[in-house]
Design a protein around this motif. Structure first.
Motif, PDB file in Angstrom:
ATOM      1  N   ILE A  15      24.591  58.315  39.995  1.00 21.35           N
ATOM      2  CA  ILE A  15      24.886  57.168  40.852  1.00 21.35           C
ATOM      3  C   ILE A  15      24.866  57.606  42.299  1.00 21.35           C
ATOM      4  O   ILE A  15      25.562  58.534  42.703  1.00 21.35           O
ATOM      5  N   CYS A  16      24.024  56.936  43.080  1.00 23.32           N
ATOM      6  CA  CYS A  16      23.961  57.191  44.522  1.00 23.32           C
ATOM      7  C   CYS A  16      25.013  56.338  45.203  1.00 23.32           C
ATOM      8  O   CYS A  16      25.136  55.147  44.917  1.00 23.32           O
ATOM      9  N   GLU A  17      25.754  56.912  46.073  1.00 21.09           N
ATOM     10  CA  GLU A  17      26.841  56.190  46.721  1.00 21.09           C
ATOM     11  C   GLU A  17      26.344  55.201  47.764  1.00 21.09           C
ATOM     12  O   GLU A  17      26.954  54.188  48.023  1.00 21.09           O
ATOM     13  N   ALA A  18      25.230  55.507  48.429  1.00 23.26           N
ATOM     14  CA  ALA A  18      24.754  54.620  49.490  1.00 23.26           C
ATOM     15  C   ALA A  18      24.182  53.356  48.887  1.00 23.26           C
ATOM     16  O   ALA A  18      23.509  53.376  47.875  1.00 23.26           O
ATOM     17  N   ARG A  19      24.444  52.212  49.513  1.00 24.88           N
ATOM     18  CA  ARG A  19      23.908  50.939  49.067  1.00 24.88           C
ATOM     19  C   ARG A  19      22.537  50.731  49.690  1.00 24.88           C
ATOM     20  O   ARG A  19      22.359  50.911  50.886  1.00 24.88           O
ATOM     21  N   ALA A  20      21.548  50.322  48.840  1.00 28.05           N
ATOM     22  CA  ALA A  20      20.202  50.057  49.364  1.00 28.05           C
ATOM     23  C   ALA A  20      20.202  48.677  50.009  1.00 28.05           C
ATOM     24  O   ALA A  20      19.609  47.729  49.514  1.00 28.05           O
ATOM     25  N   THR A  21      20.944  48.561  51.106  1.00 31.98           N
ATOM     26  CA  THR A  21      21.103  47.264  51.756  1.00 31.98           C
ATOM     27  C   THR A  21      19.800  46.799  52.364  1.00 31.98           C
ATOM     28  O   THR A  21      18.969  47.602  52.777  1.00 31.98           O
ATOM     29  N   HIS A  22      19.634  45.483  52.372  1.00 28.34           N
ATOM     30  CA  HIS A  22      18.519  44.834  53.070  1.00 28.34           C
ATOM     31  C   HIS A  22      17.189  45.098  52.391  1.00 28.34           C
ATOM     32  O   HIS A  22      16.197  45.413  53.040  1.00 28.34           O
ATOM     33  N   ILE A  23      17.195  44.990  51.049  1.00 32.33           N
ATOM     34  CA  ILE A  23      15.937  45.017  50.306  1.00 32.33           C
ATOM     35  C   ILE A  23      15.215  43.696  50.547  1.00 32.33           C
ATOM     36  O   ILE A  23      15.779  42.618  50.356  1.00 32.33           O
ATOM     37  N   VAL A  24      13.964  43.770  50.961  1.00 33.96           N
ATOM     38  CA  VAL A  24      13.178  42.581  51.285  1.00 33.96           C
ATOM     39  C   VAL A  24      12.418  42.070  50.070  1.00 33.96           C
ATOM     40  O   VAL A  24      12.256  40.873  49.883  1.00 33.96           O
ATOM     41  N   GLY A  25      11.935  42.971  49.207  1.00 33.94           N
ATOM     42  CA  GLY A  25      11.178  42.527  48.041  1.00 33.94           C
ATOM     43  C   GLY A  25      10.374  43.665  47.457  1.00 33.94           C
ATOM     44  O   GLY A  25      10.546  44.833  47.813  1.00 33.94           O
ATOM     45  N   GLY A  26       9.455  43.338  46.538  1.00 36.75           N
ATOM     46  CA  GLY A  26       8.583  44.339  45.948  1.00 36.75           C
ATOM     47  C   GLY A  26       8.211  44.010  44.525  1.00 36.75           C
ATOM     48  O   GLY A  26       8.494  42.919  44.022  1.00 36.75           O
ATOM     49  N   GLN A  27       7.586  44.994  43.852  1.00 37.54           N
ATOM     50  CA  GLN A  27       7.209  44.835  42.454  1.00 37.54           C
ATOM     51  C   GLN A  27       6.972  46.201  41.823  1.00 37.54           C
ATOM     52  O   GLN A  27       6.686  47.186  42.499  1.00 37.54           O
ATOM     53  N   LEU A  28       7.088  46.268  40.473  1.00 36.68           N
ATOM     54  CA  LEU A  28       6.781  47.463  39.693  1.00 36.68           C
ATOM     55  C   LEU A  28       5.295  47.500  39.352  1.00 36.68           C
ATOM     56  O   LEU A  28       4.594  46.486  39.430  1.00 36.68           O
TER      57      LEU A  28
END
Length: 735
Positions: A15-28
């Motif tokens: 578990i990474c402690e930092a939050r991936a804030t402000h994700i705009v979008g994407g795809q796999l």
């Protein structure tokens, strides 16, 4: 980085402690690597807010989890490292705004997936679950606390006892553009598929997943119904970006369109379904967000054209005629209401593959409001129209408006006379333009193309309202310099109807001007006539069609079989025994084919076994000829062969004295008059003994005679054996 996909035995939690804030979008994505041990690339394309995002939340790698779709059972996971980060560009870089800057970050790893370990018929899915989204999103509740879940389904890698290869769709890089309030906006979200699969696009509510602020990068869970974002009041999937024309997607090409009614930052998602042979085999979701701003009002440029000699502006239902002595250039104007606006003009011909004209100058800058600028459209020598077919010039004026340039289009239809290029000619070796044909009868002739200027030529043919290949017509396109020639061949099919007329246009094109060839055509009309068919005939060289043959005769049975046809059709000659196989019976006859006439010999040396213990047997042989016309006709002649046994004849009276003294008189005991063999009774041997019973002569072969020149005189006796009888007699030799 090359990794083997890790099957779940023990789940490791990192578990990474930092939050991936402000994700705009994407795809796999998952793509197949042809002929490689590391047979798949798996990864994630993610868009990140470069201005407001937490730099510490930009993960050095992502963990992608794979589940079995049938029961949501965990199958494995992959740690994919970050391989690229770059800024997302605008369609017009000059239109960037300070409040909008986005990174595109790509994570990818090359892995080995064993197909038989992924063989469940319902397939699999992969997910990446992370928190959190951009906190300034307008159309969802608590955006800063909302997670992002990217989802991709893929088919089994092994099905129907074979590897099943598939790659997910590939998408171009997303542009970081913004939309203006109450202005139409287009956003290309379409992709391509390496396997040629069909893609279908639809709008969906974005997935939220199970990650949250307190646990932003927890291992993903399998689910058949992942949580979705919660819209603010008044927003649904049908108006994710509300306005005069809410957000829509073209189901076929993935083009997004919207006219937004209010400023804001709007998140949305598109589901892309993948179909092969009508069956859905995969799906993925693409998230993104669109910023809508209040833009200054911009007006598009305007193109104006006033033809020479007219006082009114051109309308697009006119055709401009340019004669061969007229000037090659004409003037067009463009106006724009904005001062210091850069306006560019581009042009192209719509119905030619090459333009053959220039636009000068191609760029202007307005000096005053509603400035009117002039430019020249100059036609080259190859800008020529043929057969009264006008060429359409499409002129497009484009200004520097943001976020996208505004445009105006003017279509000008021009008919320009030819000035220097002489037309080619096309001809045939036929006596005229009309050819009478019959079903099944070949038609052949030559087609010629010639150019007086010795330009390059292309010769081709095309059926009027039908496909030549479908009708069996053979005429391959050919090209050459100054002159060309090609052969046309056709055998009208049997379904060609009497009275039908088929037209073929033979076209020769002068290729001096590539992309705008000068065509000349010549039609040839094929009229289908009735096809009466005279039947073929078959006969033999026998005087009568019946043969009586005594088995054991020194000569076998031989004769010729002849087939003829009064037409020019191909004919086939065959033979068949009635109730017996000719080859097994020892008959020799070869089937043949030809035109007009055929001859094939027949031969047979019958043996006793064919009588099957009977005194005689009859054999019927049918000789058949058939023509290969559409109305196939046949003829048959039958030969009857009667086989008989020779019958039994009595032994002759043999002499009882011979005088082998060399005078040529009565020197030998003659066996030539022995009875002939038949199927029931045939010669076995002959033995001669002296008076004391000693054998002095023996033969298993029917002898002609016995001349005992080296045997002393005296009394002898002989035994002649047949299969069913014998003959004994005495013989005195005098010397």
């Amino acid at each position: 980085m090359k990794k083997r996909f890790i099957l779940f035995i023990l789940m490791l939690f990192a578990i990474c402690e930092a939050r991936a804030t402000h994700i705009v979008g994407g795809q796999l994505f998952i793509t197949h690597n042809q002929d490689s041990y590391y047979n798949y690339n798996m990864g994630l394309t993610m868009y990140f807010d470069a201005l407001n995002g937490n730099p510490g939340a930009e993960d050095p790698f992502v963990t992608i989890y794979v589940f079995r779709k049938r029961d949501n059972q965990a199958v494995g996971y992959l740690e994919a490292p970050k391989i690229e980060r770059k800024s997302v560009n605008y369609a017009n870089p000059l239109c960037g705004i300070s409040t909008l800057q986005t990174y595109q970050i790509t994570y990818s790893a090359t892995v080995h997936l064993t197909p038989t370990e992924f063989s469940d018929p319902q397939g699999y899915y992969m997910v990446w679950d992370r928190c959190c989204r951009n906190g300034t999103i307008t159309n969802i509740q608590a955006p800063g606390d909302a997670g992002s879940l990217f989802y991709l389904e893929f088919p089994p890698l092994f099905k129907n006892n074979a590897n099943f290869k598939n790659s997910s769709p590939v998408f171009p890089e997303i542009k970081g553009d913004y939309a203006c309030v109450n202005s139409p906006f287009l956003f290309d979200f379409g992709g391509t598929d390496a396997d040629g699969d069909s893609l279908v696009y639809s709008l969906i509510t974005p997935m939220q997943g199970y990650a949250d602020k307190s646990n932003p990068s927890a291992p993903a869970r399998g689910s058949s119904n992942y949580p979705r974002l919660t819209w603010v009041n008044g927003i649904t999937v049908d108006n994710m970006i509300p306005g005069p024309a809410p957000l829509k997607v073209n189901r076929t090409n993935g083009m997004l369109s919207v006219t937004a009614g209010s400023i804001g930052l709007y998140v949305f998602a598109v589901q892309v379904d993948e179909y092969r042979n009508g069956q859905k085999i995969g799906t993925l979701t693409r998230d993104f967000q669109l910023k809508v701003v209040d833009c200054p009002k911009m007006d598009p440029p305007k193109l104006l054209f006033k033809p020479k000699g007219k006082n009114t502006y051109y309308t697009e239902n006119e055709i401009i005629t340019v004669k061969k002595d007229d000037p090659n250039c004409f003037e067009v104007m463009v106006t724009d209401p904005t001062v210091n606006q850069i306006v560019s003009v581009e042009g192209a011909t719509v119905n030619n593959s090459k333009n053959y004209f220039t636009v000068l100058p191609a760029q202007f800058t307005t000096k005053v409001p509603n400035d009117t600028l002039k430019f020249q459209v100059c036609l080259e020598d190859c800008f020529v129209t043929y057969d009264n077919r006008p060429i359409r010039i499409r002129l497009v004026a484009q200004d520097g408006s943001c976020p996208f340039p505004l445009t105006d289009t003017l279509n000008i239809y021009i008919r320009r006379e030819n000035s220097s290029n002489n037309a080619p000619s096309v001809s045939t070796s036929l006596g005229g333009d009309y050819v009478h044909v019959k079903a099944g009868v070949p038609v052949t002739f030559d087609v010629f193309g010639k150019d007086p200027d010795k330009d390059k030529l292309a010769l081709s043919g095309r059926g009027q309202d039908f496909n030549m290949t479908d009708m069996g017509m053979e005429f391959k396109p050919v090209s050459g310099q100054a002159s060309v020639q090609q052969k046309f061949t056709w055998v009208p099919p049997c379904n060609a109807k009497q009275g039908d007329t088929l037209a073929v246009d033979f076209k020769v094109e002068d290729m001096r001007c590539e992309g705008n060839p000068m065509p000349v055509s010549k039609p040839v009309y094929f009229i289908v006539d009735e096809s009466p068919n005279r039947p073929p005939a078959v006969r033999t060289s026998l005087p009568i069609q019946e043969i009586t043959y005594q088995i054991g005769s020194p000569q076998g049975i031989t004769f010729d079989v002849l087939a003829t046809d009064p037409d020019t059709n191909t004919i086939v000659l065959t033979a068949a025994g009635r109730g017996f196989d000719m080859k097994n019976a020892g008959m020799i006859f070869e089937a043949k084919s030809g035109v007009n006439s055929i001859t094939s010999p027949y031969a047979w040396n019958p043996e006793c076994i064919l009588l099957d213990g009977q005194p005689e047997q009859a054999f019927l042989v049918d000789f058949i000829t058939q023509d290969k016309s559409c109305a196939a006709a046949t003829d048959t002649t039958t030969v009857k062969v009667i086989l008989k046994d020779s019958g039994t004849t009595p032994f002759p009276e043999f002499p009882n004295v011979i005088t082998p003294n060399g005078d040529g008189k009565n020197d030998c005991f003659v066996f030539q008059e022995l009875p002939a063999d038949n199927c029931q009774d045939y010669f076995k041997d002959v033995t001669i003994f002296n008076r004391w019973g000693k054998q002095v002569y023996y033969s298993k072969v029917r002898p002609n005679d016995w001349c005992p020149d080296k045997i002393s005189g005296g009394y002898y006796y002989y035994v002649i054996q047949y299969t069913k009888r014998s003959y004994k007699g005495g013989l005195t030799i005098l010397k």
